[in-house]
Design an enzyme around this catalytic site. Sequence first.
Site, PDB file in Angstrom:
ATOM      1  CD  GLU A   1     -75.025 -12.158   4.163  1.00  0.00           C
ATOM      2  OE1 GLU A   1     -76.222 -12.301   3.828  1.00  0.00           O
ATOM      3  OE2 GLU A   1     -74.294 -11.280   3.678  1.00  0.00           O
TER       4      GLU A   1
ATOM      5  CB  CYS B   1     -81.198 -18.494   4.670  1.00  0.00           C
ATOM      6  SG  CYS B   1     -80.247 -18.221   3.162  1.00  0.00           S
TER       7      CYS B   1
HETATM    8  P1  NAD Z   1     -77.411 -20.813  14.338  1.00  0.00           P
HETATM    9  O1  NAD Z   1     -77.579 -19.350  14.485  1.00  0.00           O
HETATM   10  O2  NAD Z   1     -77.969 -21.701  15.372  1.00  0.00           O
HETATM   11  O3  NAD Z   1     -75.851 -21.183  14.233  1.00  0.00           O
HETATM   12  C1  NAD Z   1     -74.994 -20.561  13.286  1.00  0.00           C
HETATM   13  C2  NAD Z   1     -73.546 -20.692  13.756  1.00  0.00           C
HETATM   14  O4  NAD Z   1     -73.393 -19.944  14.958  1.00  0.00           O
HETATM   15  C3  NAD Z   1     -73.106 -22.116  14.067  1.00  0.00           C
HETATM   16  O5  NAD Z   1     -71.775 -22.288  13.614  1.00  0.00           O
HETATM   17  C4  NAD Z   1     -73.161 -22.149  15.590  1.00  0.00           C
HETATM   18  O6  NAD Z   1     -72.249 -23.064  16.159  1.00  0.00           O
HETATM   19  C5  NAD Z   1     -72.741 -20.738  15.939  1.00  0.00           C
HETATM   20  N1  NAD Z   1     -73.158 -20.283  17.278  1.00  0.00           N
HETATM   21  C6  NAD Z   1     -74.205 -20.713  18.003  1.00  0.00           C
HETATM   22  N2  NAD Z   1     -74.259 -20.023  19.178  1.00  0.00           N
HETATM   23  C7  NAD Z   1     -73.225 -19.155  19.168  1.00  0.00           C
HETATM   24  C8  NAD Z   1     -72.746 -18.177  20.075  1.00  0.00           C
HETATM   25  N3  NAD Z   1     -73.349 -17.950  21.225  1.00  0.00           N
HETATM   26  N4  NAD Z   1     -71.654 -17.469  19.728  1.00  0.00           N
HETATM   27  C9  NAD Z   1     -71.050 -17.682  18.546  1.00  0.00           C
HETATM   28  N5  NAD Z   1     -71.459 -18.581  17.627  1.00  0.00           N
HETATM   29  C10 NAD Z   1     -72.538 -19.311  17.937  1.00  0.00           C
HETATM   30  O7  NAD Z   1     -77.999 -21.171  12.889  1.00  0.00           O
HETATM   31  P2  NAD Z   1     -78.139 -22.592  12.213  1.00  0.00           P
HETATM   32  O8  NAD Z   1     -79.211 -23.359  12.873  1.00  0.00           O
HETATM   33  O9  NAD Z   1     -76.804 -23.228  12.044  1.00  0.00           O
HETATM   34  O10 NAD Z   1     -78.610 -22.138  10.729  1.00  0.00           O
HETATM   35  C11 NAD Z   1     -79.940 -21.824  10.442  1.00  0.00           C
HETATM   36  C12 NAD Z   1     -80.176 -20.330  10.420  1.00  0.00           C
HETATM   37  O11 NAD Z   1     -79.243 -19.698   9.573  1.00  0.00           O
HETATM   38  C13 NAD Z   1     -81.534 -19.966   9.859  1.00  0.00           C
HETATM   39  O12 NAD Z   1     -82.084 -18.919  10.613  1.00  0.00           O
HETATM   40  C14 NAD Z   1     -81.222 -19.496   8.448  1.00  0.00           C
HETATM   41  O13 NAD Z   1     -82.184 -18.621   7.901  1.00  0.00           O
HETATM   42  C15 NAD Z   1     -79.906 -18.831   8.653  1.00  0.00           C
HETATM   43  N6  NAD Z   1     -79.158 -18.783   7.412  1.00  0.00           N
HETATM   44  C16 NAD Z   1     -78.945 -17.583   6.807  1.00  0.00           C
HETATM   45  C17 NAD Z   1     -78.270 -17.528   5.600  1.00  0.00           C
HETATM   46  C18 NAD Z   1     -78.038 -16.229   4.875  1.00  0.00           C
HETATM   47  O14 NAD Z   1     -77.215 -16.227   3.968  1.00  0.00           O
HETATM   48  N7  NAD Z   1     -78.694 -15.150   5.226  1.00  0.00           N
HETATM   49  C19 NAD Z   1     -77.794 -18.708   5.014  1.00  0.00           C
HETATM   50  C20 NAD Z   1     -78.026 -19.898   5.668  1.00  0.00           C
HETATM   51  C21 NAD Z   1     -78.700 -19.946   6.865  1.00  0.00           C
END
Ligand code: NAD
Length: 484
Positions: A227, A261
């Site tokens: 997502e 998002c």
């Molecule tokens: P992010 O991708 O930075 O982090 C998401 C999660 O991944 C966090 O728990 C983080 O700790 C983890 N993570 C980071 N690096 C990792 C790695 N190398 N391996 C495994 N896990 C890792 O995103 P964010 O800043 O927390 O959230 C914002 C983003 O999420 C935006 O792009 C937004 O559009 C998206 N988002 C999408 C939805 C959806 O339903 N499609 C919903 C909410 C947010």
Amino acid sequence: MATGRIAVDQPLKSPGVRALEDAFHRLVELSRGEAPPPLALRLDRLKRLKAVVAANERRFEQAISADFGHRSAIETAVAETMFVLTEIGHAAKHLKKWMAPQRIPTALQFAPASNRLMPQPLGVVGIIAPWNYPLQLTLAPAVAAITAGNRAMIKPSELVPRFSALLAETIAQKFEASEIVVTGIDEEIARAFTTLPFDHLIFTGSTRVGRLVAEAAGRNLTPVTLELGGKSPAIVDASADLDTAAQRIAYGKLLNAGQTCIAPDYVMVPEAAVDDFAGRLHRHMQKMYGTDPDNADYTSIVSDRHYARLEALVTDATDKGATILQPSSPTDPGWKGRRKFPPTVIAGATPDMTVMQEEIFGPLLPVFGYRNAGEPIAYVNAHDRPLALYWFGSDNAARDEVLARTVSGGVTVNDCLFHVAQINQPFSGVGPSGTGAYHGEWGFRSLSKLKPVFYRSRFNRLADLYPPYGTKIARLMKVMRLLS
Ligand code: NAD
């Protein structure tokens, strides 16, 4: 509603990678060694999850607000608590039907016989969540995992440490470590988490990290639901009422201060209407949130780094000639001190501006013009397929043209955001904005193995296929060809 101590000063202790692996292997062992949880146990788990949310509603609201700097209590109630409780209630009501094996027609050449599609738990599901709606995006996937009869490990975001500690504490009060485990949030755990051979991984987060997660999961052939994010366009058709569209887009943009998002990322309007529309947006934003940064309805930006990133986007757009409409400067200490970013309309945005090249994820809204109805379609199709698309207008033929010629995760017509709340519809992205789907029955199906089972009858003629191949097989093949 509990009013007890708020776990704001208790960081979630990392269990360490070794403990993470041990917890995971224990879950796998149980998922292989025990019978699938029956309906009654799944309903009981849903009931316990409901109790986690309902009994700690105020604590979650305060922990999230402390993590953000400030989070509107109403937005937490509507977009997190109510959202999860609705998912739980809907699942509890329909789970019996979802779990029942489904009768599937049998082709004539195999008759008499029968087919059933049998849903089974996959085993152990990993859930990685972002910070922006931390309760919704940890627990809505958990609802799907529970309904499908799985065990789950949840990795919340490091940007919401108070929330994550509270989630771990309250889940542990209602669930055994053999059912749901909330892990630590540090970087080492995040990376180790994705190397575990889960039976399914649901990742919600950025497209950049989604790619890394998919790569790591691919090494174990772990199926993923991704997502992700991206730039979701809003198209205002020539037939639209500009003021209504501006009001609805302003709301969709500023909920959670744009840290959503599916927030509209930019708006395309007929060229002659750009300035008028930008002015209307600006006025509606002020009507909704006023000009005082101390407004409790308006949410803070989650971190100084994100605040600085948004400031840089505005500076870059200004330098490249955009007109900026803001109630105040983001450098004003009243706003910056609270990490409240002034709602910002960027009129006359151009493709060379950084704000048009990356997901904004904040309360900035670029607006630019188009000359004919084909241009917005061509613009959308020249970029990554978006998570959401919004269309405003009354010309149904123009609407259908956009719906038919663009591919996006979901669409709301004449409003923003609300397709995500349609519990009977799948929620998903497409390509760079995501893969797989969940919410309601779609989550149950994504996290189940839908196993086709063929029940041969004593009386059918399948033995005619066995060698030695004589004349009977020729007869059978003739019938099969006739029926195919
Ligand atoms: P992010 O991708 O930075 O982090 C998401 C999660 O991944 C966090 O728990 C983080 O700790 C983890 N993570 C980071 N690096 C990792 C790695 N190398 N391996 C495994 N896990 C890792 O995103 P964010 O800043 O927390 O959230 C914002 C983003 O999420 C935006 O792009 C937004 O559009 C998206 N988002 C999408 C939805 C959806 O339903 N499609 C919903 C909410 C947010």
